[in-house]
Design a protein around this motif. Structure first.
Motif, PDB file in Angstrom:
ATOM      1  N   GLY B  47       0.997   5.152  -2.765  1.00 46.71           N
ATOM      2  CA  GLY B  47       0.304   4.219  -3.661  1.00 46.71           C
ATOM      3  C   GLY B  47       0.718   2.790  -3.366  1.00 46.71           C
ATOM      4  N   ALA B  48       2.033   2.589  -3.243  1.00 53.26           N
ATOM      5  CA  ALA B  48       2.536   1.247  -2.929  1.00 53.26           C
ATOM      6  C   ALA B  48       2.055   0.794  -1.558  1.00 53.26           C
ATOM      7  CB  ALA B  48       4.058   1.237  -2.992  1.00 53.26           C
ATOM      8  N   PHE B  49       1.943   1.751  -0.629  1.00 54.46           N
ATOM      9  CA  PHE B  49       1.459   1.413   0.710  1.00 54.46           C
ATOM     10  C   PHE B  49       0.029   0.872   0.659  1.00 54.46           C
ATOM     11  CE2 PHE B  49      -1.447   3.025   3.954  1.00 54.46           C
ATOM     12  CZ  PHE B  49      -1.084   2.200   5.006  1.00 54.46           C
ATOM     13  N   PHE B  51      -1.437  -0.501  -1.744  1.00 53.77           N
ATOM     14  CA  PHE B  51      -1.338  -1.808  -2.364  1.00 53.77           C
ATOM     15  C   PHE B  51      -0.976  -2.885  -1.350  1.00 53.77           C
ATOM     16  CE2 PHE B  51      -1.081  -4.221  -6.084  1.00 53.77           C
ATOM     17  CZ  PHE B  51      -1.563  -3.400  -7.078  1.00 53.77           C
ATOM     18  N   ALA B  52       0.079  -2.594  -0.587  1.00 55.64           N
ATOM     19  CA  ALA B  52       0.539  -3.569   0.407  1.00 55.64           C
ATOM     20  C   ALA B  52      -0.515  -3.776   1.485  1.00 55.64           C
ATOM     21  CB  ALA B  52       1.855  -3.103   1.017  1.00 55.64           C
ATOM     22  N   ALA B  53      -1.154  -2.670   1.898  1.00 52.51           N
ATOM     23  CA  ALA B  53      -2.163  -2.777   2.955  1.00 52.51           C
ATOM     24  C   ALA B  53      -3.375  -3.561   2.479  1.00 52.51           C
ATOM     25  CB  ALA B  53      -2.588  -1.381   3.423  1.00 52.51           C
ATOM     26  N   GLN B  54      -3.647  -3.491   1.184  1.00 55.30           N
ATOM     27  CA  GLN B  54      -4.785  -4.251   0.655  1.00 55.30           C
ATOM     28  C   GLN B  54      -4.523  -5.750   0.675  1.00 55.30           C
ATOM     29  OE1 GLN B  54      -5.586  -2.615  -3.206  1.00 55.30           O
ATOM     30  NE2 GLN B  54      -7.087  -1.184  -2.402  1.00 55.30           N
ATOM     31  N   MET B  55      -3.235  -6.099   0.674  1.00 56.05           N
ATOM     32  CA  MET B  55      -2.914  -7.521   0.663  1.00 56.05           C
ATOM     33  C   MET B  55      -3.079  -8.157   2.035  1.00 56.05           C
ATOM     34  SD  MET B  55       0.235  -8.092  -1.830  1.00 56.05           S
ATOM     35  CE  MET B  55       0.133  -7.798  -3.573  1.00 56.05           C
ATOM     36  N   ILE B  56      -3.081  -7.341   3.076  1.00 54.20           N
ATOM     37  CA  ILE B  56      -3.282  -7.881   4.427  1.00 54.20           C
ATOM     38  C   ILE B  56      -4.781  -7.981   4.677  1.00 54.20           C
ATOM     39  CG2 ILE B  56      -2.682  -7.645   6.851  1.00 54.20           C
ATOM     40  CD1 ILE B  56      -0.600  -5.570   6.032  1.00 54.20           C
ATOM     41  N   ASN B  57      -5.211  -9.151   5.042  1.00 50.72           N
ATOM     42  CA  ASN B  57      -6.638  -9.338   5.298  1.00 50.72           C
ATOM     43  C   ASN B  57      -6.961  -9.174   6.768  1.00 50.72           C
ATOM     44  OD1 ASN B  57      -7.701  -9.819   2.730  1.00 50.72           O
ATOM     45  ND2 ASN B  57      -6.903 -11.914   2.770  1.00 50.72           N
ATOM     46  N   PHE B  58      -8.215  -8.843   7.022  1.00 48.22           N
ATOM     47  CA  PHE B  58      -8.698  -8.841   8.400  1.00 48.22           C
ATOM     48  C   PHE B  58     -10.091  -9.439   8.398  1.00 48.22           C
ATOM     49  CE2 PHE B  58      -9.519  -4.727   6.429  1.00 48.22           C
ATOM     50  CZ  PHE B  58     -10.885  -4.645   6.543  1.00 48.22           C
ATOM     51  N   THR B  59     -10.551  -9.855   9.585  1.00 47.10           N
ATOM     52  CA  THR B  59     -11.912 -10.391   9.633  1.00 47.10           C
ATOM     53  C   THR B  59     -12.887  -9.241   9.820  1.00 47.10           C
ATOM     54  OG1 THR B  59     -11.295 -10.954  11.865  1.00 47.10           O
ATOM     55  CG2 THR B  59     -11.702 -12.773  10.375  1.00 47.10           C
ATOM     56  N   ILE B  69      -8.871  -3.129   2.762  1.00 47.49           N
ATOM     57  CA  ILE B  69      -9.320  -1.744   2.639  1.00 47.49           C
ATOM     58  C   ILE B  69      -9.224  -1.253   1.202  1.00 47.49           C
ATOM     59  CG2 ILE B  69      -8.716  -1.143   4.990  1.00 47.49           C
ATOM     60  CD1 ILE B  69      -6.272   0.388   3.667  1.00 47.49           C
ATOM     61  N   ILE B  91      -3.206   3.198  -8.771  1.00 52.35           N
ATOM     62  CA  ILE B  91      -3.437   1.907  -8.095  1.00 52.35           C
ATOM     63  C   ILE B  91      -4.404   1.053  -8.914  1.00 52.35           C
ATOM     64  CG2 ILE B  91      -4.509   0.818  -6.075  1.00 52.35           C
ATOM     65  CD1 ILE B  91      -3.514   3.215  -4.446  1.00 52.35           C
ATOM     66  N   PHE B  99      -3.525  -7.697 -11.585  1.00 51.17           N
ATOM     67  CA  PHE B  99      -4.377  -8.612 -10.838  1.00 51.17           C
ATOM     68  C   PHE B  99      -5.664  -8.903 -11.588  1.00 51.17           C
ATOM     69  CE2 PHE B  99      -1.537  -6.806  -7.806  1.00 51.17           C
ATOM     70  CZ  PHE B  99      -1.169  -7.898  -7.059  1.00 51.17           C
TER      71      PHE B  99
END
Lengths: 269, 343
Positions: B47-49, B51-59, B69, B91, B99
């Motif tokens: 779950g935390a993963f 969360f963290a992965a959602q904070m990284i943006n991509f184009t 994602i 989540i 948020f």
């Protein structure tokens, strides 16, 4: 950078919730009940109600002052959030053009009223949640929802996840920084890099989960999670919920705005 | 595509809260039946993963805008349906609280839209059958993510429509939402597949040791049961929604047409319509209410759906609202100064 900001906000909210004020000391269960009734009352207003929603702002004002929450912080969080709601609400003025009334000669349409109503409701419901969160510790909240018979597995999951969000976002932040230091002009944001970053993060997370499991086992974990001890509600909790529910009831059904306005106009005349 | 409190009516919000809590209780019960202790930290960490992965943006390819994602299908593939439903729900809860994504009342809707379809429809009914024995897993991931998102987007439209707060016509809203989420779904599918593939090729032993055996937990009996459960839930949802819509004739007609229109029981349809009509007549507050038409007003409210707002009351309303705010600010200021003196 966006990532740092999000991370900072999360930590800031967490720190706010450990202050020691009147509002912070109210039992979490009581605050959850209050927030639920507040939100239902706000949302249940008719779709063209704008002005009768205004008194509900007084809760925010009192809670922010008594709970010592910075006003600009709450405002920033509310206005940054959700382009989705704006995107949906913005259609109303164009689709519903019947004039409701004239304000100083300017026609105000029903669409504009319902648009404003959605925005006001949005600000009210979102800010009350931010205030709830910044005056209540997450463990307290989890205890409250456990008390309301939410399944234990789900509550454990919330507690566990919350604890490791900070750890893993920090890990992700380090990875993102390292990548940014090695790439220029915003390069390296493409999907294939993202996949590698996220994939690596996933590997680290899975490894960590395994280590945590063994660490838990070595400390005597047998499938049960310990909880905060039960507290009894005290007098101020009862007083708080009584006043809050009464005020919500008054604001919802007695149209204080209209009454006060008429009264004042009468007095002036 | 998070729903927000301001867009839904209390009835819709409470209804979906009930459905989602039911889903959580059901998943919790199923998980408890044969709980692997290892799952508890694993679920929390994943779950935390996400969360963290959602904070990284991509184009996003071809658009230049950035995205993140959702992670629902990733969790389903790694954890199986029950655990992934619980993790996704947690989540969404944290997102709603910290948020302000969505809202508290809309949380039920959001869990339903984003977690239920992924964990209980797309994963067992689409992903599992296509991705048998590791073949076609690319196709399976894409198709299942797309379908889960399409269902989610559609139910956002349905929830908004039945709440009656947005003026967007149903068809237009569907035409807006579905194509956008088709694009999002394809990208999400590609990423989900790529991440799992990446982990499986670089560190295959990790997937084996931590999540390997959970993948095969579903069998045929389960799927049949699930279809039944889903069927019943659909009936309940349809029933609840048409009940809510009882004071919204368009919505009622629409739902009846949608649910019973194509059925082969015309007399039943008629019967239901009459029942609903009766309910509607009883529940609508002012069936024959006519508005006073004041001469000053140039436009007459179109239908009964408009409340009577005239110039006089609205002016006193504005005045009153201003006064209420003034009073609260003043009281707040007094409390603040008193507090400072005490310190």
């Amino acid at each position: 950078m966006k990532f740092d900001k999000e991370f900072f906000n999360l930590g800031y909210l967490d720190r706010l919730s450990y202050k020691n004020t009147f509002i912070h000391n109210i039992d979490a269960r009581v605050k959850v009940i209050g927030a639920v009734f507040y939100i239902i009352a706000v949302v249940s207003f008719p779709k063209y109600a704008v002005l009768s929603l205004v008194p509900f702002f007084s809760f925010q004002i009192f809670f922010m002052i008594l709970g010592e929450i910075p006003v600009d912080f709450v405002f920033k969080r509310v206005f940054v959030v959700s382009p989705f709601i704006f995107f949906i609400a913005i259609f109303n003025p164009f689709l519903d053009r019947n004039t409701a009334f004239y304000l100083l000669g300017i026609p105000i349409s029903y669409g504009i009223l319902s648009f404003l109503s959605i925005l006001v409701k949005f600000v009210l419901t979102v800010s009350i949640i931010i205030i709830l969160i910044s005056t209540t510790s997450f463990a307290g909240l989890c205890y409250a929802i456990r008390y309301f018979k939410v399944p234990e597995i789900f509550v454990n999951q919330l507690l566990f996840m919350y604890r490791y969000i900070f750890v893993l976002t920090e890990e992700a932040m380090r990875m993102v920084r390292a990548k940014e230091l090695r790439s220029f002009n915003n390069k390296g944001l493409e999907l294939k890099f993202y996949v590698k970053l996220a994939g690596n993060l996933l590997i680290r997370s899975l490894n960590r989960a395994e280590r945590i499991y063994y660490a838990m086992l070595s400390r005597g974990y047998n499938g049960n999670m310990p909880y905060i001890k039960k507290k009894k509600l005290n007098f101020s909790d009862f007083l708080f919920i009584l006043i809050m529910l009464l005020t919500i009831y008054l604001f919802r059904f007695f149209e204080p705005v209209d009454r006060i306005g008429k009264l004042m106009i009468g007095v002036i005349r | 595509m998070h729903m927000a409190d301001a867009l839904i009516s209390p009835a819709v919000g409470v209804g979906f809260w009930g459905l989602s809590l039911g889903g959580i209780a059901y998943s919790a019960k199923k998980l408890k039946e044969n709980l692997d202790e290892k799952m508890v930290p694993l679920m929390g960490i994943l779950g935390a993963f996400v969360f963290a992965a959602q904070m990284i943006n991509f184009t996003i390819p071809a658009t230049g805008s950035s995205g993140h994602i959702g992670g629902g299908m990733l969790l389903s593939i790694l954890l199986g349906p029950y655990a992934s439903f619980i993790v996704m729900a947690s989540i969404l809860t944290v997102q709603a609280l910290f948020f302000a994504d969505g809202g508290f009342l809309a949380l039920g809707c959001n869990i339903w839209n984003l977690a239920f379809y992924t964990s209980f429809i797309a994963y067992p009914l689409i992903y599992k059958p296509i991705a048998r024995k590791g073949k076609f897993s690319f196709l399976a991931t894409i198709v299942s993510v797309v379908i889960a998102l399409q269902l989610g987007a559609f139910s956002v439209v349905v929830q908004t429509y039945f709440s009656g707060i947005s003026e967007l016509p149903f068809k237009t809203f569907v035409m807006l939402m579905q194509p956008i989420h088709l694009g999002i779904g394809i990208i999400e599918g590609v990423i989900t597949y790529a991440i799992i593939k990446y982990v499986a090729t670089t560190k295959p032993e990790i997937l084996e040791s931590s999540v390997g055996n959970k993948q095969n937990k579903l069998n045929g009996v389960y799927t049949k049961k699930l279809v039944l459960v889903f069927f019943i839930l659909t009936l309940i949802t349809g029933g609840i929604l048409s009940w809510f819509a009882s004071n919204n004739p368009d919505g009622l007609e629409w739902s009846i047409e949608k649910i019973y229109g194509k059925s082969e029981l015309p007399e039943k349809e008629h019967f239901l319509k009459n029942i609903f009509k009766g309910i509607q007549e009883k529940t609508s507050l002012f069936p024959d209410y006519t508005f006073k038409k004041s001469e000053k007003q140039e436009t007459i409210p179109e239908e009964e759906r408009y409340p009577n707002i005239d110039m006089g009351t609205s002016l006193s309303g504005i005045f009153g609202a201003f006064l209420v705010l003034l009073i609260t600010f003043l009281t707040g200021y007094v409390i603040k100064t008193l507090k400072k003196k005490n310190l």
